[in-house]
Design a protein around this motif. Structure first.
Motif, PDB file in Angstrom:
ATOM      1  N   PRO A  38      41.398 -44.626 -41.033  1.00  0.00           N
ATOM      2  CA  PRO A  38      41.666 -46.046 -40.799  1.00  0.00           C
ATOM      3  C   PRO A  38      40.696 -46.657 -39.791  1.00  0.00           C
ATOM      4  O   PRO A  38      40.254 -45.984 -38.865  1.00  0.00           O
ATOM      5  N   CYS A  39      40.388 -47.915 -40.010  1.00  0.00           N
ATOM      6  CA  CYS A  39      39.540 -48.646 -39.080  1.00  0.00           C
ATOM      7  C   CYS A  39      40.262 -49.924 -38.655  1.00  0.00           C
ATOM      8  O   CYS A  39      41.356 -50.223 -39.133  1.00  0.00           O
ATOM      9  N   MET A  40      39.630 -50.688 -37.806  1.00  0.00           N
ATOM     10  CA  MET A  40      40.264 -51.888 -37.256  1.00  0.00           C
ATOM     11  C   MET A  40      40.603 -52.923 -38.319  1.00  0.00           C
ATOM     12  O   MET A  40      41.480 -53.751 -38.124  1.00  0.00           O
ATOM     13  N   LYS A  41      39.960 -52.854 -39.479  1.00  0.00           N
ATOM     14  CA  LYS A  41      40.251 -53.836 -40.528  1.00  0.00           C
ATOM     15  C   LYS A  41      41.661 -53.651 -41.094  1.00  0.00           C
ATOM     16  O   LYS A  41      42.258 -54.608 -41.577  1.00  0.00           O
ATOM     17  N   LEU A  42      42.192 -52.446 -41.002  1.00  0.00           N
ATOM     18  CA  LEU A  42      43.599 -52.248 -41.372  1.00  0.00           C
ATOM     19  C   LEU A  42      44.482 -53.030 -40.407  1.00  0.00           C
ATOM     20  O   LEU A  42      45.463 -53.658 -40.815  1.00  0.00           O
ATOM     21  N   GLY A  43      44.123 -53.029 -39.128  1.00  0.00           N
ATOM     22  CA  GLY A  43      44.845 -53.824 -38.137  1.00  0.00           C
ATOM     23  C   GLY A  43      44.752 -55.310 -38.414  1.00  0.00           C
ATOM     24  O   GLY A  43      45.723 -56.053 -38.248  1.00  0.00           O
ATOM     25  N   VAL A  44      43.591 -55.760 -38.867  1.00  0.00           N
ATOM     26  CA  VAL A  44      43.418 -57.168 -39.255  1.00  0.00           C
ATOM     27  C   VAL A  44      44.342 -57.490 -40.422  1.00  0.00           C
ATOM     28  O   VAL A  44      45.038 -58.511 -40.425  1.00  0.00           O
ATOM     29  N   ARG A  45      44.395 -56.600 -41.401  1.00  0.00           N
ATOM     30  CA  ARG A  45      45.237 -56.824 -42.589  1.00  0.00           C
ATOM     31  C   ARG A  45      46.718 -56.924 -42.204  1.00  0.00           C
ATOM     32  O   ARG A  45      47.458 -57.726 -42.746  1.00  0.00           O
ATOM     33  N   PHE A  46      47.129 -56.088 -41.245  1.00  0.00           N
ATOM     34  CA  PHE A  46      48.528 -56.070 -40.810  1.00  0.00           C
ATOM     35  C   PHE A  46      48.790 -57.059 -39.671  1.00  0.00           C
ATOM     36  O   PHE A  46      49.920 -57.183 -39.221  1.00  0.00           O
ATOM     37  N   ASN A  47      47.722 -57.696 -39.189  1.00  0.00           N
ATOM     38  CA  ASN A  47      47.800 -58.605 -38.051  1.00  0.00           C
ATOM     39  C   ASN A  47      48.383 -57.900 -36.825  1.00  0.00           C
ATOM     40  O   ASN A  47      49.110 -58.479 -36.026  1.00  0.00           O
ATOM     41  N   ASP A  48      48.069 -56.599 -36.682  1.00  0.00           N
ATOM     42  CA  ASP A  48      48.594 -55.804 -35.583  1.00  0.00           C
ATOM     43  C   ASP A  48      47.766 -54.518 -35.486  1.00  0.00           C
ATOM     44  O   ASP A  48      47.822 -53.674 -36.380  1.00  0.00           O
ATOM     45  N   MET A  49      47.028 -54.370 -34.417  1.00  0.00           N
ATOM     46  CA  MET A  49      46.158 -53.196 -34.271  1.00  0.00           C
ATOM     47  C   MET A  49      46.942 -51.895 -34.064  1.00  0.00           C
ATOM     48  O   MET A  49      46.392 -50.808 -34.220  1.00  0.00           O
ATOM     49  N   LYS A  50      48.240 -51.984 -33.749  1.00  0.00           N
ATOM     50  CA  LYS A  50      49.045 -50.760 -33.591  1.00  0.00           C
ATOM     51  C   LYS A  50      49.024 -49.912 -34.867  1.00  0.00           C
ATOM     52  O   LYS A  50      49.152 -48.694 -34.801  1.00  0.00           O
ATOM     53  N   ILE A  51      48.878 -50.567 -36.017  1.00  0.00           N
ATOM     54  CA  ILE A  51      48.906 -49.848 -37.299  1.00  0.00           C
ATOM     55  C   ILE A  51      47.815 -48.774 -37.372  1.00  0.00           C
ATOM     56  O   ILE A  51      48.020 -47.726 -37.974  1.00  0.00           O
ATOM     57  N   VAL A  52      46.679 -49.014 -36.731  1.00  0.00           N
ATOM     58  CA  VAL A  52      45.569 -48.049 -36.820  1.00  0.00           C
ATOM     59  C   VAL A  52      45.983 -46.717 -36.192  1.00  0.00           C
ATOM     60  O   VAL A  52      45.837 -45.655 -36.807  1.00  0.00           O
ATOM     61  N   LYS A  53      46.536 -46.768 -34.985  1.00  0.00           N
ATOM     62  CA  LYS A  53      46.987 -45.531 -34.330  1.00  0.00           C
ATOM     63  C   LYS A  53      48.168 -44.914 -35.083  1.00  0.00           C
ATOM     64  O   LYS A  53      48.238 -43.699 -35.267  1.00  0.00           O
ATOM     65  N   GLN A  54      49.089 -45.764 -35.532  1.00  0.00           N
ATOM     66  CA  GLN A  54      50.240 -45.256 -36.293  1.00  0.00           C
ATOM     67  C   GLN A  54      49.783 -44.576 -37.580  1.00  0.00           C
ATOM     68  O   GLN A  54      50.330 -43.542 -37.972  1.00  0.00           O
ATOM     69  N   PHE A  55      48.789 -45.142 -38.228  1.00  0.00           N
ATOM     70  CA  PHE A  55      48.257 -44.566 -39.469  1.00  0.00           C
ATOM     71  C   PHE A  55      47.666 -43.189 -39.190  1.00  0.00           C
ATOM     72  O   PHE A  55      47.902 -42.235 -39.933  1.00  0.00           O
TER      73      PHE A  55
END
Length: 185
Positions: free
Chosen positions: A119-136
């Motif tokens: 995962p990269c930061m663009k997943l956080g952009v998609r979810f509108n929440d950067m926490k998703i990157v670490k959670q992923f």
């Protein structure tokens, strides 16, 4: 394993904390077959060729069964297939059972398992929440990239039929776990 959604995205510019981010991660289900080409899915935007697309990452697939986990964490999102930037949403895709090199026939196409997604930061952009990157990174739900050995169309309802098993190779989960250990320590 069966394709439950085929997803395509357009190039999109997003303002993220004052910076313009160009991405193709906003993918949505389509009702027509999609063409899997040697280095990408036809008509699907790839905005950063350094990290996306190419022979070993021509198509990204994610498991439908992983969606329930994420929906509980992010209940307020408008959930549709393609949320993880995947071109193929596949029912019962299990990264712990897919080995690097496993080869499948699906629709008109022959695909080979290559690697997990990082995962990269663009997943956080998609979810509108950067926490998703670490959670992923902390889950064993990376999805899988495929190499296209024979190009052609795939459609919703097409089943992946194994034509070559590489049980001596590591699974996608094992590869992902070793990448996670290297990244997170």
């Amino acid at each position: 394993m069966k394709i439950v959604a085929t997803n395509i995205g357009e190039r999109k510019e997003v303002n993220w904390k004052g910076k313009t981010i160009t991405t193709g991660i906003f993918k949505f289900p389509v009702t027509t077959p999609i063409f899997l080409d040697v280095e990408k899915v036809k008509d699907d935007a790839i905005c950063d060729r350094k990290y996306h697309g190419g022979i070993d990452q021509a198509v990204y697939a994610y498991s439908e069964k992983h969606y329930n986990y994420w929906k509980e964490l992010y209940p307020d999102l408008d959930w549709q297939y393609g949320m993880f930037g995947e071109n193929l949403t596949i029912g019962n895709l299990d990264e712990s059972l897919l080995h690097v090199g496993d080869t499948f026939e699906v629709g008109e196409v022959i695909i080979e398992v290559t690697k997990p997604r990082q995962p990269c930061m663009k997943l956080g952009v998609r979810f509108n929440d950067m926490k998703i990157v670490k959670q992923f990174w902390q889950q064993d739900f990376p999805g899988v990239y495929f190499k296209i050995l024979q190009t052609g169309f795939v459609n919703v309802g097409d089943e992946l039929k194994i034509i070559k098993s590489c049980r001596h190779n590591p699974t996608i989960s094992e590869v992902y776990q070793s990448k996670r250990e290297a990244k997170l320590g």
